[in-house]
Design a protein around this motif. Structure first.
Motif, PDB file in Angstrom:
ATOM      1  N   PHE A  77      47.366 -61.335 -27.052  1.00 39.04           N
ATOM      2  CA  PHE A  77      48.443 -60.342 -26.954  1.00 39.04           C
ATOM      3  C   PHE A  77      49.510 -60.783 -25.960  1.00 39.04           C
ATOM      4  CE2 PHE A  77      50.218 -56.543 -24.914  1.00 39.04           C
ATOM      5  CZ  PHE A  77      50.715 -55.850 -26.008  1.00 39.04           C
ATOM      6  N   VAL A  78      49.103 -61.155 -24.751  1.00 35.11           N
ATOM      7  CA  VAL A  78      50.093 -61.501 -23.723  1.00 35.11           C
ATOM      8  C   VAL A  78      50.783 -62.833 -24.035  1.00 35.11           C
ATOM      9  CG1 VAL A  78      48.988 -60.147 -21.908  1.00 35.11           C
ATOM     10  CG2 VAL A  78      48.328 -62.538 -22.226  1.00 35.11           C
ATOM     11  N   LEU A  79      50.071 -63.775 -24.665  1.00 35.55           N
ATOM     12  CA  LEU A  79      50.718 -65.038 -25.019  1.00 35.55           C
ATOM     13  C   LEU A  79      51.785 -64.833 -26.085  1.00 35.55           C
ATOM     14  CD1 LEU A  79      47.826 -67.672 -25.062  1.00 35.55           C
ATOM     15  CD2 LEU A  79      49.766 -67.556 -23.485  1.00 35.55           C
ATOM     16  N   PHE A  80      51.528 -63.936 -27.025  1.00 35.78           N
ATOM     17  CA  PHE A  80      52.527 -63.648 -28.061  1.00 35.78           C
ATOM     18  C   PHE A  80      53.806 -63.104 -27.435  1.00 35.78           C
ATOM     19  CE2 PHE A  80      54.426 -60.363 -30.816  1.00 35.78           C
ATOM     20  CZ  PHE A  80      54.889 -61.171 -31.839  1.00 35.78           C
ATOM     21  N   PHE A  81      53.653 -62.123 -26.548  1.00 40.59           N
ATOM     22  CA  PHE A  81      54.838 -61.536 -25.935  1.00 40.59           C
ATOM     23  C   PHE A  81      55.479 -62.480 -24.924  1.00 40.59           C
ATOM     24  CE2 PHE A  81      53.043 -57.704 -27.737  1.00 40.59           C
ATOM     25  CZ  PHE A  81      54.176 -57.029 -28.168  1.00 40.59           C
ATOM     26  N   TYR A  82      54.666 -63.346 -24.313  1.00 40.46           N
ATOM     27  CA  TYR A  82      55.249 -64.346 -23.421  1.00 40.46           C
ATOM     28  C   TYR A  82      56.160 -65.292 -24.197  1.00 40.46           C
ATOM     29  CZ  TYR A  82      55.679 -68.793 -21.009  1.00 40.46           C
ATOM     30  OH  TYR A  82      56.179 -69.954 -20.480  1.00 40.46           O
ATOM     31  N   CYS A  83      55.678 -65.784 -25.342  1.00 41.18           N
ATOM     32  CA  CYS A  83      56.485 -66.707 -26.144  1.00 41.18           C
ATOM     33  C   CYS A  83      57.736 -66.019 -26.684  1.00 41.18           C
ATOM     34  CB  CYS A  83      55.652 -67.261 -27.301  1.00 41.18           C
ATOM     35  SG  CYS A  83      54.330 -68.379 -26.782  1.00 41.18           S
ATOM     36  N   ALA A  84      57.606 -64.737 -27.017  1.00 43.90           N
ATOM     37  CA  ALA A  84      58.755 -64.018 -27.565  1.00 43.90           C
ATOM     38  C   ALA A  84      59.770 -63.655 -26.492  1.00 43.90           C
ATOM     39  CB  ALA A  84      58.282 -62.751 -28.268  1.00 43.90           C
ATOM     40  N   ASP A  85      59.376 -63.664 -25.227  1.00 44.63           N
ATOM     41  CA  ASP A  85      60.273 -63.272 -24.149  1.00 44.63           C
ATOM     42  C   ASP A  85      60.615 -64.439 -23.224  1.00 44.63           C
ATOM     43  OD1 ASP A  85      61.549 -61.073 -22.394  1.00 44.63           O
ATOM     44  OD2 ASP A  85      60.166 -62.058 -21.011  1.00 44.63           O
ATOM     45  N   GLY A  86      59.608 -65.238 -22.854  1.00 48.28           N
ATOM     46  CA  GLY A  86      59.817 -66.283 -21.866  1.00 48.28           C
ATOM     47  C   GLY A  86      60.767 -67.373 -22.306  1.00 48.28           C
ATOM     48  N   ALA A 116      52.909 -74.402 -20.265  1.00 54.22           N
ATOM     49  CA  ALA A 116      52.374 -73.298 -19.459  1.00 54.22           C
ATOM     50  C   ALA A 116      51.582 -72.330 -20.322  1.00 54.22           C
ATOM     51  CB  ALA A 116      53.512 -72.567 -18.748  1.00 54.22           C
ATOM     52  N   ALA A 117      52.034 -72.148 -21.573  1.00 55.61           N
ATOM     53  CA  ALA A 117      51.380 -71.206 -22.477  1.00 55.61           C
ATOM     54  C   ALA A 117      50.005 -71.679 -22.930  1.00 55.61           C
ATOM     55  CB  ALA A 117      52.257 -70.951 -23.699  1.00 55.61           C
ATOM     56  N   ILE A 118      49.719 -72.976 -22.797  1.00 60.08           N
ATOM     57  CA  ILE A 118      48.412 -73.473 -23.239  1.00 60.08           C
ATOM     58  C   ILE A 118      47.578 -74.037 -22.087  1.00 60.08           C
ATOM     59  CG2 ILE A 118      49.215 -73.953 -25.580  1.00 60.08           C
ATOM     60  CD1 ILE A 118      49.409 -76.910 -24.814  1.00 60.08           C
ATOM     61  N   THR A 119      48.106 -73.950 -20.855  1.00 61.89           N
ATOM     62  CA  THR A 119      47.352 -74.476 -19.706  1.00 61.89           C
ATOM     63  C   THR A 119      47.246 -73.454 -18.586  1.00 61.89           C
ATOM     64  OG1 THR A 119      49.377 -75.530 -18.851  1.00 61.89           O
ATOM     65  CG2 THR A 119      47.920 -76.884 -20.213  1.00 61.89           C
TER      66      THR A 119
END
Length: 296
Positions: A77-86, A116-119
């Protein structure tokens, strides 16, 4: 290299609320629920209770699997919104101009976000998740001691169980991040162009492509196309759910070696490799768009 590390560190500092503080708050919730569940005998440790017909470590393994599954959902959930926002954050706070002045290429900036999203970001959630799981095991063991079932043998067994399942948890997280890497890159690349509109577009675009295929080639409905079948298959991490189910049912003890061997042997490494290539191509395309849009 120093600039790349600094970029990754920046991602953590800007998103530590979702990847560090919120998980720490969830740890407190998990601890409270565990104390409540064992405190009111929702799980009965007595020899005539719920655990009388299952292997001794079942409650620990089942609890670990359930809580680890919940943490995986939170991470997704948080990775999805991180990619969509970050990936679009630099445009909102004008940080793009600062990094260009170093200079740092747009490709390096976007790759730092994907890295950052995968580490670092999932690694932080994983570390906090292990804390919550260790606390859960501790509460369960104290409850077993209160019921007169605590022993050195049981303690040794659950410590070994925790270590094995933690290694498995790490393997599943790593495999999942690799498997879903192209999805994260796709959402991130769309966010580079349209900002937070990438959230609805990430659902709309696949549905649109599938609908176009349905109109062009026919079929029962828009979600019965080859495109949709591929996306559905590519969205499911290959895991031996039958073995996990037998453990959760108390039919067998957990064997990390057996599960991991089967898991890695059935993992589609070719598709995972293709996904890495697709992710890099998407980052190149997004960086070119970002460079050209900034120049204009």
């Amino acid at each position: 290299m120093k600039s790349f590390v600094a970029l990754i560190r920046r991602e953590f500092l800007e998103h530590k609320g979702a990847f560090f503080y919120a998980p720490l708050g969830l740890v407190a919730v998990v601890l409270a629920l565990a104390l409540f569940a064992f405190g009111v005998n929702r799980v009965d440790f007595t020899t005539t209770g719920q655990l009388a017909t299952v292997v001794p470590t079942w409650v620990f393994e089942a609890s670990y699997a359930g809580l680890a599954g919940a943490w995986l959902l939170y991470l997704a959930f948080v990775l999805f919104f991180y990619c969509a926002d970050g990936f679009a954050a630099d445009k909102r706070n004008n940080a793009m101009l600062f990094w260009k002045s170093m200079p740092v290429s747009d490709f390096k900036v976007l790759m730092s976000k994907l890295t950052a999203a995968i580490t670092l970001l999932p690694g932080t959630v994983f570390a906090v998740a292990l804390i919550s799981l260790a606390l859960l095991y501790g509460v369960a063991y104290v409850a077993s001691m209160a019921a007169g079932l605590g022993s050195g043998e049981l303690l040794s067994a659950i410590v070994g169980s925790f270590g094995q399942m933690s290694l498995l948890f790490l393997a599943v997280v790593a495999a999942g991040l690799l498997w879903y890497l192209p999805y994260m890159a796709l959402v991130g690349s769309m966010a580079t162009a349209v900002g937070r509109w990438a959230i609805p577009l990430s659902f709309f675009v696949p549905a649109l492509i599938s609908s176009v295929e349905w109109v062009a080639l026919g079929g029962p409905h828009p979600f019965a196309t080859r495109t949709w079948e591929f996306l559905n298959a590519r969205s499911q991490l290959p895991i031996d759910t039958d073995y996990v189910g037998s453990v959760l049912d108390g039919a067998s003890n957990w064997n990390t070696g057996e599960f991991t061997t089967h898991f890695l042997s059935t993992y589609d490494w070719v598709q995972a490799g293709i996904g890495v290539v697709v992710a890099i191509v998407l980052m190149v395309a997004a960086s070119e768009y970002r460079r050209r849009s900034a120049a204009n």
